[in-house]
Scaffold this active site. Structure first.
Site, short mmCIF file in Angstrom:
data_model
loop_
_atom_site.label_atom_id
_atom_site.label_comp_id
_atom_site.label_asym_id
_atom_site.label_seq_id
_atom_site.Cartn_x
_atom_site.Cartn_y
_atom_site.Cartn_z
N THR A 17 6.27 -8.24 -11.57
CA THR A 17 6.66 -7.43 -12.74
C THR A 17 6.49 -5.93 -12.50
O THR A 17 6.81 -5.13 -13.37
CB THR A 17 5.84 -7.85 -13.98
OG1 THR A 17 4.44 -7.78 -13.64
CG2 THR A 17 6.17 -9.27 -14.40
N GLY A 18 6.00 -5.54 -11.33
CA GLY A 18 5.87 -4.11 -11.02
C GLY A 18 7.23 -3.45 -10.87
O GLY A 18 8.25 -4.11 -10.67
N LYS A 43 0.02 -12.68 -16.35
CA LYS A 43 1.30 -12.69 -17.05
C LYS A 43 2.02 -14.04 -16.94
O LYS A 43 3.22 -14.14 -17.21
CB LYS A 43 2.21 -11.57 -16.53
CG LYS A 43 1.67 -10.18 -16.86
CD LYS A 43 2.70 -9.10 -16.64
CE LYS A 43 2.11 -7.74 -17.06
NZ LYS A 43 2.99 -6.62 -16.71
N ILE A 96 5.23 -5.97 2.33
CA ILE A 96 5.86 -4.65 2.34
C ILE A 96 4.83 -3.51 2.45
O ILE A 96 5.08 -2.49 3.06
CB ILE A 96 6.70 -4.45 1.06
CG1 ILE A 96 7.69 -5.61 0.87
CG2 ILE A 96 7.42 -3.11 1.07
CD1 ILE A 96 8.61 -5.85 2.03
N TYR A 159 17.59 0.74 10.32
CA TYR A 159 18.84 1.07 9.61
C TYR A 159 19.78 1.82 10.55
O TYR A 159 20.98 1.59 10.56
CB TYR A 159 18.59 1.96 8.38
CG TYR A 159 17.52 1.51 7.42
CD1 TYR A 159 17.06 0.19 7.38
CD2 TYR A 159 16.97 2.41 6.50
CE1 TYR A 159 16.08 -0.20 6.49
CE2 TYR A 159 15.99 2.02 5.60
CZ TYR A 159 15.54 0.73 5.60
OH TYR A 159 14.56 0.35 4.72
N GLU A 209 8.07 1.16 19.49
CA GLU A 209 7.61 2.55 19.47
C GLU A 209 6.31 2.66 20.25
O GLU A 209 5.76 1.66 20.71
CB GLU A 209 7.47 3.07 18.03
CG GLU A 209 6.53 2.27 17.16
CD GLU A 209 6.70 2.58 15.66
OE1 GLU A 209 7.83 2.83 15.20
OE2 GLU A 209 5.70 2.55 14.94
N HIS A 247 3.31 6.02 11.44
CA HIS A 247 2.84 4.64 11.38
C HIS A 247 1.41 4.55 11.91
O HIS A 247 1.09 5.18 12.92
CB HIS A 247 3.72 3.72 12.23
CG HIS A 247 5.10 3.53 11.66
ND1 HIS A 247 6.19 3.26 12.43
CD2 HIS A 247 5.53 3.55 10.39
CE1 HIS A 247 7.26 3.13 11.66
NE2 HIS A 247 6.89 3.31 10.41
#
Lengths: 289, 390
Positions: A17-18, A43, A96, A159, A209, A247
């Site tokens: 729900t964030g 919730k 994530i 990407y 990397e 990173h």
């Protein structure tokens, strides 16, 4: 078939729900991902994005048959959330969060030894099998279905490579972000093995990397075990030693950590190394055709 | 996050690791008072900066009288200490650690790291103390003992005894070393350390063990739960531009070239620098504006990059995922208007809302040099720099 996440994957979102979780869950659903529910402790019983919300992951698994979880909780709570997902029997856990304390991940990895699960991340944009299943925060529209596997530590560099591929008409079977942290769930070798076994992947682009031995370990593994060609790049040729380049894991602690040292070894081990990051797509196109 | 030697020693001493008697001093009188309080006939005066290799730069001296304590402290405090790790400008010394000198029989190495291979906390030890452990690992790998710790049970006593015996400790030293290792491990765990290094771990004439020099660094991502470590942070040891950048949520690292870089994402930021290097240019910095780059963040990024007088051109490389190119364009236009930017600005936009962002830059009438892709961007940067030079 693709690797780790598929058309048939049943996805839940922890921290459902964030704000960010909501945004990215919605985007995933619009692009074909089967999000079956979510978890936000306290919730349970509510409905969010027309999907049920549960208090615990085990409830969510029982009620929805979920087998993949996207973890969108903040870094201080992420280790707990990962272990909750593992304990509930989730097979693929995508983390994530950027900024999980390293020692938390050391404990998570110990806990994960007893579970037959894949942890993607942390500090990753996630994983996507184009037009079938996305768990993460990457922009779906740059990916197209195809037969090349992509695996990278960085998000935006992933990407960049994908855009270069798309411009040359190459699509992806699955694109996996293994994340930029020094202790992470899944290393390059694990992903290469999955791509090697996947009948729908013909070749792999691997983007590493500075910092750590895993690119070279992966190149060694590929030499010994892989029939499919691998194109590789390692970012950070111009990075100074001893500094963390954004990173947590991107730090040169010794000679073997440098980008050039890794690329030299990878080349010796048979990886098609690209030295100019602007030519990842072009090199892949030449090598794979 | 790194801390000073005197702070590390305070910390590990509180866990039971033996360290020499000593205290930090901020000026000459202070140093002499510390030496008097400690008593004895010989003292070690050690400059406190975060960089290693201090001995080679004259930052560690043994004083045989209070006058010498005074003299060495006076030389060190206020000076720029140059060591193999500081770069040619050195670091300003603001305090010294004054310790009682000890008689040493032998030197060992003891370290703990989070090993990326085993993905565990790993103890590293060697009988070759006082040397760079990486050097020892390269030339005499058999002399470096490694022992990974299972996080489920922690560092076990048998492992400590094994390490101690393998580096040649004997008798009750094995138990003493074992106690010391477990104390250090407890500290490492409880304070979320990334590295702890005791080099040398000294064997005294009476056979006892002591941490003669000690260094620790801590996980910045865990500081929220380690307030006592946060208090050790010394901003004087950090680049002010980097401190300012982190206050704005930007990740900036100063380098020595002339191409300023503003990029989103750490990997793409490194690749952008690499692309410039590939075309024989030199990046002036690493800068990651991060995920949710607001127009304000872009403005701050320009301000910080332009504080570096070496910057002759700026390359903006954005691949918008969660970011949106139109937000970035708004920030770029505002920065150009507000900051009177006199260096050329090359922009490469890709990803979410790229057409909208490019159109905004075009319509602004401002002097942005647009690049098609990463290679085109680096090529244009070098062409402009080449034109300036001739």
């Amino acid at each position: 078939m693709s690797v780790f996440v598929h058309q048939s994957s049943r996805v839940i979102i922890q921290g459902f729900t964030g704000q960010h979780a909501t945004f990215h869950a919605e985007e995933s659903m619009e692009n074909g991902t089967n999000v079956v529910g979510g978890v936000t402790p306290g919730k349970g019983g509510q409905t969010h994005l027309d999907r049920p919300v549960f208090d615990t992951v085990s409830q969510a698994v029982r009620e929805t048959g979920a087998d993949v979880s996207g973890i969108f909780v903040p870094p201080p709570f992420a280790a707990d959330a990962i272990m909750e997902a593992l304990e509930a029997g989730i097979g693929v856990v995508v983390v994530i969060a950027d900024g999980i304390p390293v020692q938390d991940m050391v404990r998570v990895k110990r806990y994960a030894m007893d579970c037959n699960a894949i942890i993607i991340g942390p500090n990753t944009p996630g994983i996507i099998t184009p037009a079938a299943c996305k768990v993460g925060i990457m922009p779906s529209h740059i990916y197209t279905p195809g037969r090349i596997g992509v695996v990278s530590r960085s998000g935006t560099l992933n990407y960049e490579a994908v855009q270069q591929m798309t411009e040359l008409g190459m699509g992806q079977s699955t694109s996996v972000g293994i994340g930029g942290d020094p202790v992470n769930g899944t290393d390059f070798v694990t992903v290469l093995r999955a791509f090697e076994e996947d009948p729908d992947t013909d070749a792999v682009i691997m983007i590493g990397e500075i910092g750590g031995p895993q690119e070279v370990d992966a190149a060694q593994w590929a030499k010994d075990n892989m029939s499919k060609p691998v194109v590789g790049f390692v970012a950070g040729v111009s990075a100074p030693p001893g500094r963390r380049m954004g990173h947590a894991g991107a730090i040169i602690s010794g000679q073997a950590d440098t980008a050039n040292a890794k690329m030299d070894l990878m080349e010796e081990l048979g990886v098609h190394v690209v030295r100019n990051p602007a030519l990842i797509g072009e090199t892949a196109n030449r090598v794979f055709s | 996050m790194n801390i000073h030697e005197y702070q590390t020693k305070e910390l590990i001493k509180s866990y039971g690791v033996p360290v020499p008697d000593g205290r930090v001093a901020h000026n000459v009188d202070n140093a002499v008072t510390v030496a008097e309080d400690l008593g004895g006939e010989r003292w070690v005066v050690k400059a406190q900066i975060h960089a290693g290799g201090r001995g080679k730069g004259g930052g560690v001296k043994v004083a045989s009288s209070l006058d010498e304590v005074r003299q060495f402290t006076d030389q060190m405090i206020g000076s720029q200490l140059v060591t193999p790790q500081t770069g040619e400008n050195g670091r300003l010394v603001q305090r010294v650690l004054v310790e009682q000198a000890c008689d040493i029989k032998k030197e060992y190495y003891l370290g703990m790291i989070i090993d990326r291979g085993s993905q565990r906390i790993t103890v590293i030890a060697s009988a070759s103390g006082g040397m760079d452990i990486e050097e020892v690992a390269k030339t005499q790998p058999e002399k470096v003992i490694r022992e990974a710790v299972d996080p489920a049970v922690g560092l076990m006593e048998f492992q400590c005894r094994k390490i101690a015996a393998n580096i040649g400790l004997r008798g009750k030293q094995i138990h003493e070393a074992s106690k010391l290792m477990r104390a250090l491990y407890k500290c490492f765990r409880e304070k979320d350390a990334l590295l702890a290094e005791i080099n040398p771990l000294a064997e005294m004439n009476d056979g006892s063990l002591m941490a003669l020099d000690a260094k620790m660094s801590f996980d910045g991502n865990a500081l929220y739960r380690r307030p006592s470590i946060t208090e050790f942070r010394d901003f004087d040891e950090e680049d002010p531009k980097e401190v300012e950048a982190s206050g704005h949520g930007l990740n900036y690292i100063a380098l020595d070239g002339n191409v300023g870089c503003i990029v989103n994402g750490a990997g793409l930021a490194m690749a952008t620098m690499d692309s410039i290097s590939f075309h024989k240019g030199k990046p002036a910095n690493f800068l990651d504006v991060g995920g949710g780059a607001s127009p304000e963040k872009v403005g701050n990024a320009f301000r910080i990059v332009l504080q570096d007088p070496n910057v002759k051109i700026i390359l903006v490389n954005i691949f918008a995922g969660i970011n949106r190119c139109d937000w970035i364009a708004e920030g770029l236009i505002k920065a150009m208007q507000d900051q009177k930017i006199e260096v050329p600005v090359v922009v490469r936009l890709a990803g979410t809302n790229v057409e909208k962002g490019a159109a905004m830059l075009e319509e602004s009438g401002l002097d942005f040099i647009m690049a098609e892709n990463l290679d085109d961007a680096a090529t244009r940067v070098m062409a402009i720099l080449g034109g300036q030079a001739s």
